[in-house]
Design a protein around this motif. Sequence first.
Motif, PDB file in Angstrom:
ATOM      1  N   PHE A   1       0.847  -1.310  -0.193  1.00  0.00           N
ATOM      2  CA  PHE A   1       0.024   0.036   0.030  1.00  0.00           C
ATOM      3  C   PHE A   1       1.032   1.169  -0.085  1.00  0.00           C
ATOM      4  CE2 PHE A   1      -2.562   3.319   2.350  1.00  0.00           C
ATOM      5  CZ  PHE A   1      -3.472   3.239   1.611  1.00  0.00           C
ATOM      6  N   ALA A   2       2.049   1.345   0.836  1.00  0.00           N
ATOM      7  CA  ALA A   2       2.795   2.595   0.891  1.00  0.00           C
ATOM      8  C   ALA A   2       4.018   2.146   1.240  1.00  0.00           C
ATOM      9  CB  ALA A   2       2.174   3.569   1.997  1.00  0.00           C
ATOM     10  N   GLU A   3       5.011   2.984   0.955  1.00  0.00           N
ATOM     11  CA  GLU A   3       6.568   2.751   1.079  1.00  0.00           C
ATOM     12  C   GLU A   3       7.341   4.171   1.333  1.00  0.00           C
ATOM     13  OE1 GLU A   3       8.084  -0.180  -2.093  1.00  0.00           O
ATOM     14  OE2 GLU A   3       6.611   0.739  -3.218  1.00  0.00           O
ATOM     15  N   HIS A   4       8.410   3.850   1.518  1.00  0.00           N
ATOM     16  CA  HIS A   4       9.256   4.986   1.839  1.00  0.00           C
ATOM     17  C   HIS A   4       9.268   5.989   2.809  1.00  0.00           C
ATOM     18  CE1 HIS A   4      11.174   3.132  -1.654  1.00  0.00           C
ATOM     19  NE2 HIS A   4      10.048   3.426  -2.466  1.00  0.00           N
ATOM     20  N   GLY A   5       8.729   5.618   3.937  1.00  0.00           N
ATOM     21  CA  GLY A   5       8.326   6.564   5.008  1.00  0.00           C
ATOM     22  C   GLY A   5       9.874   6.988   5.945  1.00  0.00           C
ATOM     23  N   VAL A   6       9.490   8.250   6.461  1.00  0.00           N
ATOM     24  CA  VAL A   6      10.533   8.871   7.116  1.00  0.00           C
ATOM     25  C   VAL A   6       9.879   9.393   8.453  1.00  0.00           C
ATOM     26  CG1 VAL A   6      12.390  10.559   7.325  1.00  0.00           C
ATOM     27  CG2 VAL A   6      11.815   9.527   5.102  1.00  0.00           C
ATOM     28  N   VAL A   7      10.546   9.072   9.580  1.00  0.00           N
ATOM     29  CA  VAL A   7       9.917   9.834  10.652  1.00  0.00           C
ATOM     30  C   VAL A   7      11.043  10.443  11.695  1.00  0.00           C
ATOM     31  CG1 VAL A   7       7.817   8.639  10.698  1.00  0.00           C
ATOM     32  CG2 VAL A   7       9.723   7.585  12.180  1.00  0.00           C
ATOM     33  N   GLN A   8      10.651  11.364  12.305  1.00  0.00           N
ATOM     34  CA  GLN A   8      11.631  12.102  13.115  1.00  0.00           C
ATOM     35  C   GLN A   8      11.083  11.519  14.601  1.00  0.00           C
ATOM     36  OE1 GLN A   8      14.222  13.792  12.883  1.00  0.00           O
ATOM     37  NE2 GLN A   8      14.240  14.481  10.853  1.00  0.00           N
ATOM     38  N   ILE A   9      12.052  10.774  15.402  1.00  0.00           N
ATOM     39  CA  ILE A   9      11.620  10.412  16.807  1.00  0.00           C
ATOM     40  C   ILE A   9      12.275  11.275  17.626  1.00  0.00           C
ATOM     41  CG2 ILE A   9      10.629   8.336  16.036  1.00  0.00           C
ATOM     42  CD1 ILE A   9      13.113   7.046  17.493  1.00  0.00           C
TER      43      ILE A   9
ATOM     44  N   GLN B   1      15.941   3.106  21.802  1.00  0.00           N
ATOM     45  CA  GLN B   1      15.472   3.683  20.471  1.00  0.00           C
ATOM     46  C   GLN B   1      14.258   2.954  19.954  1.00  0.00           C
ATOM     47  OE1 GLN B   1      18.792   4.126  17.830  1.00  0.00           O
ATOM     48  NE2 GLN B   1      19.820   5.679  19.008  1.00  0.00           N
ATOM     49  N   ALA B   2      14.403   1.570  19.739  1.00  0.00           N
ATOM     50  CA  ALA B   2      13.221   1.103  19.340  1.00  0.00           C
ATOM     51  C   ALA B   2      11.967   1.200  20.345  1.00  0.00           C
ATOM     52  CB  ALA B   2      13.678  -0.525  19.477  1.00  0.00           C
ATOM     53  N   TYR B   3      12.289   1.244  21.626  1.00  0.00           N
ATOM     54  CA  TYR B   3      11.059   1.495  22.562  1.00  0.00           C
ATOM     55  C   TYR B   3      10.478   2.973  22.251  1.00  0.00           C
ATOM     56  CZ  TYR B   3       9.317   2.666  27.368  1.00  0.00           C
ATOM     57  OH  TYR B   3       8.438   2.972  28.371  1.00  0.00           O
ATOM     58  N   ASP B   4      11.042   3.937  22.187  1.00  0.00           N
ATOM     59  CA  ASP B   4      10.827   5.442  21.840  1.00  0.00           C
ATOM     60  C   ASP B   4      10.065   5.427  20.301  1.00  0.00           C
ATOM     61  OD1 ASP B   4      11.667   6.372  24.264  1.00  0.00           O
ATOM     62  OD2 ASP B   4      13.506   6.992  23.454  1.00  0.00           O
ATOM     63  N   TYR B   5      10.518   4.553  19.379  1.00  0.00           N
ATOM     64  CA  TYR B   5       9.874   4.464  18.239  1.00  0.00           C
ATOM     65  C   TYR B   5       8.515   3.886  18.325  1.00  0.00           C
ATOM     66  CZ  TYR B   5       9.098   2.445  13.662  1.00  0.00           C
ATOM     67  OH  TYR B   5       8.167   1.913  12.490  1.00  0.00           O
ATOM     68  N   VAL B   6       8.472   2.861  19.003  1.00  0.00           N
ATOM     69  CA  VAL B   6       6.909   2.104  19.070  1.00  0.00           C
ATOM     70  C   VAL B   6       6.151   3.271  19.936  1.00  0.00           C
ATOM     71  CG1 VAL B   6       5.584   0.102  19.711  1.00  0.00           C
ATOM     72  CG2 VAL B   6       8.190  -0.095  18.862  1.00  0.00           C
ATOM     73  N   GLN B   7       6.756   3.849  21.072  1.00  0.00           N
ATOM     74  CA  GLN B   7       5.886   4.781  21.682  1.00  0.00           C
ATOM     75  C   GLN B   7       5.421   5.881  20.413  1.00  0.00           C
ATOM     76  OE1 GLN B   7       4.907   4.983  24.582  1.00  0.00           O
ATOM     77  NE2 GLN B   7       6.157   4.156  26.086  1.00  0.00           N
ATOM     78  N   TYR B   8       6.347   6.388  19.601  1.00  0.00           N
ATOM     79  CA  TYR B   8       5.956   7.255  18.604  1.00  0.00           C
ATOM     80  C   TYR B   8       4.819   6.883  17.608  1.00  0.00           C
ATOM     81  CZ  TYR B   8       6.739  10.294  14.579  1.00  0.00           C
ATOM     82  OH  TYR B   8       6.403  11.251  13.537  1.00  0.00           O
ATOM     83  N   LEU B   9       5.093   5.607  17.181  1.00  0.00           N
ATOM     84  CA  LEU B   9       3.924   5.078  16.457  1.00  0.00           C
ATOM     85  C   LEU B   9       2.989   4.766  16.912  1.00  0.00           C
ATOM     86  CD1 LEU B   9       5.410   1.842  14.610  1.00  0.00           C
ATOM     87  CD2 LEU B   9       5.209   4.057  13.802  1.00  0.00           C
TER      88      LEU B   9
END
Length: 497
Positions: free
Chosen positions: A103-111, A182-190
């Motif tokens: 469905f979608a690709e190439h995302g970028v997020v700033q955590i 970093q993984a933890y903060d990313y899942v929180q961000y998601l």
Amino acid sequence: MNNREKYEAVIGLEVHAQLKTASKLFCGCSTRFGDEPNANTCPVCLGLPGALPVLNRNAVLMAAKAALALGCQINPVSLFARKNYFYPDLPKGYQISQYDRPFAEHGVVQIDTAERDAHGRPLQWQQKTIRLTRLHLEEDAGKSIHDGSGGLSEGASYVDLNRAGTPLIEIVSEPDFRSSWQAYDYVQYLRQTLQYVDVCDGNMEQGDLRCDANVSVRLKGSDQLGTKVEIKNLNSFRFLQRALDYEIERQIAVLESGGQLSQETRLWNERENKTVSMRSKEYAHDYRYFPEPDLPPLVVHPEWVARLKAELPELPGARRRRFVRAYGLSFDDATTLTATRPLADYYEAVVKQGIQPQTAANWIISELTFLLKSAEQEITQCRIKPEELAALIKLIERGAISGKMGKTVLQQMFNTGQPAEQIIEAQGLKQVSDPDRLQPIIESVLAAHAREVEAFRAGKEQLFGFFVGQVMKATKGQANPQLVNELLRRLLHGDGE
Ligand code: ADP
Ligand code: ZN
Ligand code: MG
């Protein structure tokens, strides 16, 4: 440099998020959680022969909002595919997912991310860019129940297909994380982002978010990827972080002792606090993906995408930074207040009533949050409307009641839903700010303590606090403290007439 310091961890995450549609991805059955087992099923989600799937438009809308909020590009055409495997909770013998044209690709997020000290307290917050490989739509499987609880026979296994066919998005990251936090903060961000765009409840205990983590280690400075291990079904933030730390140390120990890592899938054992092997690469699934013949390609119009993008709400990171900038809040206060959209809205509504931003923040973060927590309520259930909290703060600032009294009134507002004014009126809590009423009270207090007055006038200045206390006692705490101070000073120094 000790040996541990030679290595760095490389982590990539695959997160499944359940979309909060009312009905399933390919049929009209309800997605309600907690219903009677197998109540929400039909020929489509039971996988009966000849039943045909029809795509849920709302699920596509939600997936699109998620994709845009996560900086992904939505493909104008994506394809559904069958992922074949056998399991009792998968009645069709395959899961409808997406494969080579997602469905979608190439995302970028700033955590925002920080390492933590031994007590779990964040050290230095930093921004980090994480790339998302893809975001695709797929259906969930049912649930197997093995424990014989809830009136089921001991030793037997049961299958509940209420969840079969509920819509998921799978969000796959690039191997961009270098630590468990970093993984933890990313899942929180998601989780927070999906909640902000209102597509996922993010309730970990109910399985709204599920995470598989891929981990490898390598020598620092290397640009090669090491052999990865997948840890499956991490269903809480704490487990994710602990399992990663355990696995990183395990892998380094294997390499340091001259061993080699093998590609495998492991599970987190929460009782023993370690990961254990589930299957090795030789037993890895071959899903024999092929295009789903019963569904046409999913075509998404660019104008529709552009309109959705324009309608996205302000996202958590941006809102947090704006709170720091516009209201002068600390990063921590801004983080707390933007944790959920309703809380951030609440805060801004209080400020809009003319309350000083830091004052509003203090009342919400300490007092209101405390009340909500002890009542196990969300801000959306709170009986005190933002205007009413603002009205209370104004009463305190005008001196109608003391700050201390204000906290008691807030508690009663919280319990009864009544406005501050009404509670203060009904209970006669109004602060006495009228000098003509206070003066006689103070005079009688001084008359009753003639010896202390004498001592004070002879230079025992520390008795002043004693007099204040006596006046407050005589007025049941309702005297305006500032006025008491003024009047006392005047009367004690003998210039009161
Ligand atoms: P697979 O083919 O096993 O599914 P993918 O290449 O599709 O592996 O990657 C799945 C996930 O694993 C992604 O999140 C990706 O970022 C991560 N990943 C891939 N290789 C590594 C590695 N060597 N170390 C850590 N994570 C990795
Ligand atoms: Zn159904
Ligand atoms: Mg893969």
